[in-house]
Write a protein that holds these residues in place. Structure first.
Motif, PDB file in Angstrom:
ATOM      1  N   TYR A  58      -4.839  -1.959   4.433  1.00 17.99           N
ATOM      2  CA  TYR A  58      -3.775  -1.429   5.297  1.00 17.99           C
ATOM      3  C   TYR A  58      -2.474  -2.213   5.172  1.00 17.99           C
ATOM      4  O   TYR A  58      -1.391  -1.619   5.269  1.00 17.99           O
ATOM      5  CB  TYR A  58      -4.274  -1.344   6.743  1.00 17.99           C
ATOM      6  CG  TYR A  58      -5.317  -0.268   6.877  1.00 17.99           C
ATOM      7  CD1 TYR A  58      -4.970   1.078   6.792  1.00 17.99           C
ATOM      8  CD2 TYR A  58      -6.668  -0.581   7.015  1.00 17.99           C
ATOM      9  CE1 TYR A  58      -5.924   2.079   6.870  1.00 17.99           C
ATOM     10  CE2 TYR A  58      -7.631   0.415   7.088  1.00 17.99           C
ATOM     11  CZ  TYR A  58      -7.252   1.746   7.012  1.00 17.99           C
ATOM     12  OH  TYR A  58      -8.196   2.733   7.068  1.00 17.99           O
ATOM     13  N   LEU A  97      -0.905  -0.702   2.066  1.00 16.93           N
ATOM     14  CA  LEU A  97      -0.337   0.626   2.279  1.00 16.93           C
ATOM     15  C   LEU A  97       0.957   0.561   3.086  1.00 16.93           C
ATOM     16  O   LEU A  97       1.919   1.286   2.799  1.00 16.93           O
ATOM     17  CB  LEU A  97      -1.354   1.520   2.985  1.00 16.93           C
ATOM     18  CG  LEU A  97      -2.598   1.888   2.164  1.00 16.93           C
ATOM     19  CD1 LEU A  97      -3.582   2.689   3.007  1.00 16.93           C
ATOM     20  CD2 LEU A  97      -2.224   2.671   0.907  1.00 16.93           C
ATOM     21  N   VAL A  98       0.994  -0.304   4.093  1.00 11.76           N
ATOM     22  CA  VAL A  98       2.228  -0.458   4.878  1.00 11.76           C
ATOM     23  C   VAL A  98       3.351  -1.011   4.001  1.00 11.76           C
ATOM     24  O   VAL A  98       4.485  -0.506   4.022  1.00 11.76           O
ATOM     25  CB  VAL A  98       1.990  -1.361   6.100  1.00 11.76           C
ATOM     26  CG1 VAL A  98       3.320  -1.718   6.765  1.00 11.76           C
ATOM     27  CG2 VAL A  98       1.074  -0.677   7.105  1.00 11.76           C
ATOM     28  N   GLY A 144      -9.663   4.457   1.242  1.00  8.80           N
ATOM     29  CA  GLY A 144      -8.312   4.138   0.812  1.00  8.80           C
ATOM     30  C   GLY A 144      -7.519   5.368   0.450  1.00  8.80           C
ATOM     31  O   GLY A 144      -6.301   5.434   0.680  1.00  8.80           O
ATOM     32  N   SER A 154      -6.589   7.091   3.776  1.00 11.66           N
ATOM     33  CA  SER A 154      -5.623   6.249   4.488  1.00 11.66           C
ATOM     34  C   SER A 154      -4.262   6.290   3.810  1.00 11.66           C
ATOM     35  O   SER A 154      -3.221   6.276   4.480  1.00 11.66           O
ATOM     36  CB  SER A 154      -6.132   4.805   4.548  1.00 11.66           C
ATOM     37  OG  SER A 154      -7.344   4.717   5.251  1.00 11.66           O
ATOM     38  N   ASN A 155      -4.264   6.341   2.480  1.00 15.55           N
ATOM     39  CA  ASN A 155      -3.019   6.398   1.720  1.00 15.55           C
ATOM     40  C   ASN A 155      -2.173   7.581   2.158  1.00 15.55           C
ATOM     41  O   ASN A 155      -0.943   7.459   2.335  1.00 15.55           O
ATOM     42  CB  ASN A 155      -3.352   6.481   0.226  1.00 15.55           C
ATOM     43  CG  ASN A 155      -2.142   6.436  -0.670  1.00 15.55           C
ATOM     44  OD1 ASN A 155      -1.277   7.293  -0.595  1.00 15.55           O
ATOM     45  ND2 ASN A 155      -2.085   5.449  -1.550  1.00 15.55           N
ATOM     46  N   VAL A 172      -0.938   6.603   6.041  1.00 15.59           N
ATOM     47  CA  VAL A 172      -0.279   5.327   6.351  1.00 15.59           C
ATOM     48  C   VAL A 172       1.026   5.153   5.583  1.00 15.59           C
ATOM     49  O   VAL A 172       2.037   4.690   6.146  1.00 15.59           O
ATOM     50  CB  VAL A 172      -1.228   4.141   6.087  1.00 15.59           C
ATOM     51  CG1 VAL A 172      -0.509   2.811   6.319  1.00 15.59           C
ATOM     52  CG2 VAL A 172      -2.459   4.238   6.973  1.00 15.59           C
ATOM     53  N   TYR A 218      -3.409  -2.823  -2.246  1.00 11.58           N
ATOM     54  CA  TYR A 218      -4.335  -1.789  -1.768  1.00 11.58           C
ATOM     55  C   TYR A 218      -5.324  -1.359  -2.848  1.00 11.58           C
ATOM     56  O   TYR A 218      -6.489  -1.063  -2.546  1.00 11.58           O
ATOM     57  CB  TYR A 218      -3.591  -0.603  -1.140  1.00 11.58           C
ATOM     58  CG  TYR A 218      -3.093   0.484  -2.062  1.00 11.58           C
ATOM     59  CD1 TYR A 218      -3.959   1.425  -2.600  1.00 11.58           C
ATOM     60  CD2 TYR A 218      -1.737   0.617  -2.343  1.00 11.58           C
ATOM     61  CE1 TYR A 218      -3.503   2.438  -3.420  1.00 11.58           C
ATOM     62  CE2 TYR A 218      -1.262   1.624  -3.158  1.00 11.58           C
ATOM     63  CZ  TYR A 218      -2.150   2.532  -3.702  1.00 11.58           C
ATOM     64  OH  TYR A 218      -1.687   3.535  -4.513  1.00 11.58           O
TER      65      TYR A 218
END
Length: 214
Positions: A29, A32-33, A92, A95-96, A99, A138
């Motif tokens: 995370y 990704l941020v 991932g 989430s990608n 995020v 990531y």
């Protein structure tokens, strides 16, 4: 694990069972941020964007939503293309999609628009380097590829064509569509294309969490 790559080929359940979650989840995370923030830096530099972000920017000129929202929508549509390719998304991957879009909007809120050339150049260069760090972060968490990378590998597997050819073809098409829609193509687009591969490879050496498939 490949002798030449620190990234292990794991299925979605293997990714969760592989252990080291105390490091891997935060790393996923954070990466990704930072990836979203790096895109915001390049956007504020306004000297050219990566192909997929040229597309997102072009679409955002026609759709009355934020750049980050368009990024989420594009990622979701790309993920749907995985279905006929029989690709399996990991944590991932999912989430990608969400995020990165949220983070790029946060970055655009934090970083004001710029007119001074030195600042714009610094944002471009810093954004590309940070993007390399974020990508390695990531990817190195080993929770699966992003939706665009999965599309590339899936098409390569189904067609038998090389990854380089498939990636180039996809990104050229995406770039042209984005440019026609009003996305920014410039020196930053070229600089990103030349630098991002070596940067991710360099940073991945130290950021990949070493795992073995169970």
């Amino acid at each position: 694990m490949s002798a030449t790559s620190p990234v292990t080929a794991l299925g979605p359940l293997q990714q969760l069972r592989a252990g080291k979650l105390g490091r891997r989840l935060p790393q996923l995370y954070v990466g990704l941020v930072l990836y979203g923030i790096s895109l915001a830096m390049m956007l504020r530099g306004d000297l050219g964007l990566p192909p997929w972000d040229v597309l997102a920017q072009g679409l955002s000129r026609w759709i009355p939503v934020s750049f980050g929202t368009v990024t989420i929508l594009v990622g979701a549509l790309v993920l749907l293309l995985w279905l006929p390719l029989r690709q399996r998304p990991g944590l991932g991957t999912l989430s990608n999609v969400i995020v990165v879009g949220l983070a790029v909007d946060l970055g655009l809120w934090l970083i004001p628009a710029q007119t001074d050339w030195p600042i714009r150049i610094a944002l471009l260069v810093g954004g590309i380097v940070l993007n390399g760090v974020a990508g390695a972060t990531y990817i190195g968490s080993q929770f699966g590829p992003g939706p665009r990378d999965g599309l590339m590998t899936g098409l390569a597997a189904r067609t038998g064509r090389s990854l380089r050819l498939i990636r180039t073809g996809i990104e050229v098409v995406v770039l042209i569509i984005g440019f026609v829609l009003g996305g920014t193509v410039g020196v930053g687009t070229v600089a990103y294309a030349l630098a991002i591969g070596p940067l991710v490879q360099f940073f991945l050496r130290g950021l990949a969490v070493r795992l073995e498939p169970s």
